[in-house]
Design a protein around this motif. Structure first.
Motif, PDB file in Angstrom:
ATOM      1  N   ILE A   1       0.842  -1.184   0.000  1.00  0.00           N
ATOM      2  CA  ILE A   1       0.000   0.000   0.000  1.00  0.00           C
ATOM      3  C   ILE A   1       0.885   1.244   0.000  1.00  0.00           C
ATOM      4  CG2 ILE A   1      -1.792   1.280   1.231  1.00  0.00           C
ATOM      5  CD1 ILE A   1      -2.767  -1.320   2.411  1.00  0.00           C
TER       6      ILE A   1
ATOM      7  N   ARG B   1       2.119   4.286   5.288  1.00  0.00           N
ATOM      8  CA  ARG B   1       1.470   4.488   6.583  1.00  0.00           C
ATOM      9  C   ARG B   1       0.016   4.003   6.592  1.00  0.00           C
ATOM     10  NH1 ARG B   1      -1.314   9.579   5.465  1.00  0.00           N
ATOM     11  NH2 ARG B   1       0.069  10.605   3.987  1.00  0.00           N
ATOM     12  N   PHE B   2      -0.553   3.840   5.399  1.00  0.00           N
ATOM     13  CA  PHE B   2      -1.936   3.360   5.365  1.00  0.00           C
ATOM     14  C   PHE B   2      -2.052   1.890   5.758  1.00  0.00           C
ATOM     15  CE2 PHE B   2      -2.873   7.364   3.443  1.00  0.00           C
ATOM     16  CZ  PHE B   2      -4.192   7.586   3.769  1.00  0.00           C
ATOM     17  N   ASP B   3      -0.924   1.195   5.783  1.00  0.00           N
ATOM     18  CA  ASP B   3      -0.920  -0.157   6.341  1.00  0.00           C
ATOM     19  C   ASP B   3      -1.558  -0.160   7.718  1.00  0.00           C
ATOM     20  OD1 ASP B   3       0.480  -0.908   4.173  1.00  0.00           O
ATOM     21  OD2 ASP B   3       2.229  -1.688   5.238  1.00  0.00           O
TER      22      ASP B   3
ATOM     23  N   ILE C   1      -3.478   1.994   9.159  1.00  0.00           N
ATOM     24  CA  ILE C   1      -4.894   2.333   9.153  1.00  0.00           C
ATOM     25  C   ILE C   1      -5.717   1.122   8.714  1.00  0.00           C
ATOM     26  CG2 ILE C   1      -6.610   3.866   8.111  1.00  0.00           C
ATOM     27  CD1 ILE C   1      -4.366   5.955   7.867  1.00  0.00           C
ATOM     28  N   TYR C   2      -5.186   0.441   7.731  1.00  0.00           N
ATOM     29  CA  TYR C   2      -5.838  -0.754   7.213  1.00  0.00           C
ATOM     30  C   TYR C   2      -5.949  -1.830   8.301  1.00  0.00           C
ATOM     31  CZ  TYR C   2      -6.232  -4.961   4.207  1.00  0.00           C
ATOM     32  OH  TYR C   2      -6.606  -6.130   3.623  1.00  0.00           O
TER      33      TYR C   2
ATOM     34  N   TYR D   1      -7.973   7.476  -0.983  1.00  0.00           N
ATOM     35  CA  TYR D   1      -7.849   6.783   0.292  1.00  0.00           C
ATOM     36  C   TYR D   1      -9.186   6.677   1.000  1.00  0.00           C
ATOM     37  CZ  TYR D   1      -7.703  11.452   2.454  1.00  0.00           C
ATOM     38  OH  TYR D   1      -8.004  12.728   2.846  1.00  0.00           O
ATOM     39  N   ASP D   2     -10.148   7.477   0.573  1.00  0.00           N
ATOM     40  CA  ASP D   2     -11.444   7.448   1.256  1.00  0.00           C
ATOM     41  C   ASP D   2     -12.218   6.161   0.997  1.00  0.00           C
ATOM     42  OD1 ASP D   2     -11.406   8.483  -1.319  1.00  0.00           O
ATOM     43  OD2 ASP D   2     -13.341   9.458  -1.106  1.00  0.00           O
TER      44      ASP D   2
ATOM     45  N   LEU E   1     -10.577   3.131   0.851  1.00  0.00           N
ATOM     46  CA  LEU E   1      -9.709   2.022   1.228  1.00  0.00           C
ATOM     47  C   LEU E   1     -10.519   0.891   1.864  1.00  0.00           C
ATOM     48  CD1 LEU E   1      -6.832   0.824   1.683  1.00  0.00           C
ATOM     49  CD2 LEU E   1      -6.756   2.093   3.813  1.00  0.00           C
TER      50      LEU E   1
ATOM     51  N   LEU F   1      -2.814   5.097  -3.280  1.00  0.00           N
ATOM     52  CA  LEU F   1      -3.936   5.888  -2.769  1.00  0.00           C
ATOM     53  C   LEU F   1      -3.675   7.370  -2.981  1.00  0.00           C
ATOM     54  CD1 LEU F   1      -4.393   3.995   0.599  1.00  0.00           C
ATOM     55  CD2 LEU F   1      -5.872   3.833  -1.394  1.00  0.00           C
TER      56      LEU F   1
ATOM     57  N   GLY G   1      -1.541   9.714  -0.859  1.00  0.00           N
ATOM     58  CA  GLY G   1      -2.110   9.777   0.479  1.00  0.00           C
ATOM     59  C   GLY G   1      -2.301  11.165   1.036  1.00  0.00           C
TER      60      GLY G   1
END
Length: 887
Positions: A391, A395-397, A399-400, A504-505, A507, A532, A578
């Motif tokens: 991803i 950093r979205f890891d 969040i995921y 990203y919205d 995801l 994203l 992102g």
RNA sequence: GGGCGCUUAGCUCAGUUGGUUAGAGCGUCUGGUUUACACCCAGAAGGUCAUAGGUUCGACUCCUAUAGCGCCCACCA
């Protein structure tokens, strides 16, 4: 000849048509080339293109064009989404307005669906033409729609497979019910808005309980307190008491549960399990009765006695009045601010209800993944943790994972008509009901299909692979899903896809669901990389809202005004994955100016070719190169490599910035200027222009293609050209570096000194007369160029000729005043500053070299280079100190 | 309450293994109709990289704390 200004409008549509008709967008399934696939996130078939789509299309198209030119078999698969609730909502409203029908559902399911289909067909055409406007090079021959026959088949196949695996179950659960749209929505589709209401305190037996919603309280017969709440120590769990309530006396039971917050008010509350998720859970824990108070339309049921049939909004005040008369109202707090749930589609208030719904069990371990039996949740975690799916940004890891940790079973049924109808049939005979779950309707009489439809993300979750199955197989029911995949060359060649690019919205809505659906059904990941992008905001950083045309930029208007290329650039440069970015007129205008700059530079170069009667590509002779040629080829080689690297790493903005700088500040400002008045090297000019056009093409496809069509000897269309590789050989650009240094120096001199100074410098300086007009208040020092350049440049005689600048020594950067042209005091000051900086630098280098970690780990060549740098710097420092003394 | 970010020039933003003097565009100011481009050219001003500590020879970069701003999730009887 080309126009003086580039007018995007004049060319873009024609170019797009040419590309499309040529078949350049079509991917060849039989190709030997390595596949590179992007599935376009399908825009909702409800309306028009907005900036979110524009940024998505720009990024994806850049990736696709780059890979296509690099020799991949690039497939960019377009499509549209039926967007269940969103679309039905829009059409229902439309029917209400246009046909003046109060409740369009009275028209019946078939009629409403027909209306929706007509509406969708119309929107799809709009979307298609708008996607083209962006220059999107997608393969229209493979366009898909989430309601295609094949996609519907896939949806049914997945449903049945999951049902057989026990992953899909039906149950009574509390759902987020929207009484306006008469459907439930998923947890993710809810928004919360702040609302001011009155907060009421009522007497409830010996307790005082608070609520903003007296209208739900009819059936409340449990009062809950925290087990550790000392105020209620005297009561036992399960203890009952008689008390007077809205419509007479009731028997209430005391429940001790940690859900009650002792800090809140009296710490005691009554519960309404049918209409509150928290209350429902408490009731489940203690096996309490649940009673429905409000019907699906939002009216009170018979439990409310005299209030039955009344809409809740009306009932509230009257109930309070009644309780007050009974002396049960303790107090009212006005203006209590709390948050209420609304449906993010349609903005209707959410009224929790218990309903029978279909769910996907995300915790049941029945999925085989890498030889381990896991739950859907675990597979979703595993593929990202193992970096099978990457991803961007990373950093979205987190969040995921955070989202997955909190994930509950996914409610997939919706009480609307528009969408994939649930493939379940019921037959009732007497007291028993048979149920058939299947891809096809069951044989025999008397079966009725479940009226509900599936959550729109259920079908789009299968987007990457269901779109690649041969649509002709859709009604061959002798084939299993596995057979269909196996018999679909497109799927075999192009799946898994390489990039999934989206905002990203979504995801969670979509990306996570695609991972779930694909790993489960197909047994592979749906894509390697998730890119994203951020939200496009206004200049002030606000969200653009469709309802406010003042804040909202319409991509089509921008294209009309500045061209698609300028829009693409402005959305891509200066933004990173992102992160939200802001878009405004000046920014787009700036990139429009760039397209014009490129246009004019090309016009200039093409003019030179014309003067020289060039009809074919001139030969590139690397033997007789001027300094300027060497310099630009050196720079160009670097740009080729860096652009390619940036694009391969999906650093799109970086690539754009790199090319912008190179074309404008290096190619135009220096190379083309230096070439004026010289005998141009046509081969080099041609090579540069051609390479620039190719490099820029993914980002600004239209203007580059248009120029390409004017380039003598350019074969075919630019879209199909090969991405460049750096030229073999070393090019020494130092001479021009020196020139640039000297010219800059002279430019910043007092005007009357410039000519004299310039004449002392043995470098090709392109236009002496420029110097006469420079500002008179400039610092009067000559800042000579880097010594690394000097040491390599020129004959001894030339060095001598540089007069006062002759104090040029190997390997050092040095600043030399030209005699009589310089302010001694200022020069002293400057030298002192330089010496200070240099001292700092030397300290730094010394430190670095004494750092064991660096010396041991860094490649030897680098350590060696650092040592040389240190030596040079020390030498230079000595010279400068000497120089300072002499001043 | 749980989680994730952001703070760099007047504005909008780039800046990854820590390393020379922190970059760009716009805006501002100065000068220029220079035959590719005024959608242009040349230049200038503008920065304690939010603050305070720490690690290091060296910090915009790594760590800790603080402040301000924002996003996501949960909850709000």
């Amino acid at each position: 000849m080309l126009d003086k200004q580039y007018d995007a409008k004049k060319y873009e549509d024609g170019i797009y048509k040419m590309w499309e008709e040529s078949g350049a967008f079509k991917a060849d399934v039989n190709s030997e080339k390595e596949a590179f696939t992007i599935s376009m996130p399908p825009p909702n078939a409800t309306g028009t293109l907005h900036l979110g789509h524009a940024v998505m299309l720009a990024l994806e198209d850049i990736m696709i064009r780059h890979r296509r030119m690099k020799g991949y078999e690039a497939l960019y698969l377009p499509g549209t989404d039926h967007a269940a609730i969103a679309t039905e909502n829009v059409v229902i409203r439309k029917i209400k307005e246009e046909k003046k029908i109060k409740d369009p559902r009275t028209l019946g399911r078939e009629a409403v669906i027909q209306e929706i289909k007509d509406f969708v067909a119309n929107s799809q055409n709009t979307i298609r033409s708008q996607v083209r406007k962006m220059g999107t090079s997608c393969d229209w021959s493979r366009e898909r729609y989430t309601m295609d026959e094949m996609l519907n088949r896939c949806v049914n196949e997945v449903f049945v497979k999951m049902y057989k695996d026990g992953l899909i179950y039906r149950g009574h659960r509390i759902v987020n019910w929207d009484p306006n749209l008469k459907t439930n929505v998923s947890d993710d589709e809810m928004d919360y808005v702040e609302k001011k209401d009155s907060f009421y305190w009522f007497k409830y037996g010996p307790f005082t309980i608070g609520t903003v919603r007296p209208e739900t309280k009819f059936g409340d017969k449990y009062v809950v307190v925290h087990p550790d709440d000392e105020r209620y120590q005297q009561y036992e769990h399960g203890e009952t008491f008689e008390c007077e309530w809205i419509n007479g006396p009731i028997t209430a039971t005391i429940i001790k549960d940690k859900a009650a917050d002792p800090e809140f008010g009296t710490g005691a509350m009554t519960i309404t399990p049918w209409h509150s998720a928290v209350d429902f859970e408490i009731a489940e824990r203690h096996n309490l009765d649940k009673e429905q108070i409000i019907d699906l339309e939002g009216n009170l049921l018979s439990v409310a006695d005299e209030f039955a049939g009344m809409p809740i909004t009306e009932a509230r005040e009257k109930i309070v009045e009644k309780l007050d008369k009974k002396g049960l109202l303790v107090k009212v707090e006005e203006n209590y601010v709390h948050k209420v749930a609304i449906n993010s589609r349609g903005k209707g208030m959410i009224e929790p209800q218990i309903r029978e719904q279909w769910f996907i069990d995300v915790n049941k371990k029945v999925v085989q993944w890498k030889g381990v039996t896991r739950s859907l949740k675990e597979v979703m975690q595993e593929v990202v943790r193992s970096e099978e799916i990457k991803i961007l940004p990373e950093r979205f890891d987190k969040i995921y994972f955070n989202w997955i940790d909190n994930l509950r079973d996914w409610c997939i049924s919706r009480q609307i008509w528009w969408g994939h109808q649930i493939p379940v049939w019921y037959k009732t005979e007497g007291d028993s009901t048979d149920m058939h779950v299947g891809v096809q309707a069951p044989e025999g009489e008397g079966w009725e299909r479940d009226p509900d439809t599936l959550d729109t993300w259920f079908s789009s979750g299968s987007w990457t692979w269901s779109t690649l199955i041969d649509p002709n197989l859709a009604d061959d029911y002798s084939l299993s899903l596995e057979d269909m995949l196996e018999n679909s060359p497109d799927f075999q060649k192009f799946h898994p896809t390489q990039v999934l690019e989206t905002g990203y919205d979504i995801l969670f809505f979509w990306v996570a669901r695609m991972i779930l659906m694909t790993t489960y059904t197909v047994g592979t990941i749906p894509f390697d990389t998730v890119y994203l992008h951020g939200l496009i905001r206004t200049r002030e950083g606000k969200k653009m809202s469709k309802s406010d045309p003042k804040t909202c930029i319409d991509p089509l208007e921008v294209i009309e005004k500045y061209g698609a290329d300028a829009l693409r650039m402005s959305m891509v440069i200066g933004s990173s994955p992102g992160n939200d970015s802001r878009l405004y007129d000046e920014k787009i205008k700036g990139y429009r100016n760039f397209t014009n700059k490129l246009w004019n530079a090309s016009r200039f170069v093409l003019g030179i070719f014309e003067e020289n009667g060039i009809a074919e590509a001139p030969k590139l002779d690397l033997k007789n190169l001027s300094d300027a040629d060497q310099w630009i080829l050196d720079k160009l080689n670097k740009v080729v490599v860096e652009t390619d690297n940036s694009l391969m790493e999906y650093k799109i903005g970086e690539a754009g910035q790199l090319l912008y700088d190179f074309v404008w500040n290096e190619f135009c400002d220096w190379y083309l200027e230096l070439s004026k008045g010289e005998k141009q090297n046509l081969g080099v000019l041609y090579h540069c222009l051609k390479t620039i056009l190719i490099l820029l093409h993914p980002i600004t496809p239209f203007v580059t293609e248009q120029i390409w069509s004017q380039l003598p000897g350019a074969e075919g269309m630019l879209i199909q050209a090969d991405f460049p590789t750096p030229l073999e050989g070393q090019f020494d650009g130092s001479a021009v570096e020196l020139t640039i240094g000297i010219v800059s120096a002279i430019r910043s001199m007092r005007a009357e000194n410039q000519i004299e100074a310039a004449q002392k410098i043995p470098v090709t300086i392109f236009a002496y007369d420029h110097f006469e007009t420079v500002d008179r208040n400039k610092p009067d020092i000559i800042r000579l160029a880097r010594l690394s350049a000097l040491s390599l440049y020129g004959t001894d005689e030339e060095k001598k000729l540089s007069g006062a600048a002759a104090d040029v020594v190997n390997g050092m950067e040095i600043y030399i005043p030209l005699e009589g042209l310089v302010d001694t005091e200022k020069e002293k000051e400057r030298l002192q500053k330089e010496i200070a900086n240099l001292t700092k630098y030397i300290a730094g280098l010394t430190g670095k070299l004494s750092n064991k970690k660096f010396v041991q780990n860094a490649p030897e060549a680098i350590v060696e280079a650092e040592k040389n740098k240190l030596e040079e710097a020390e030498e230079k420092l000595g010279k400068m100190e000497e120089q300072l003394k002499n001043l």
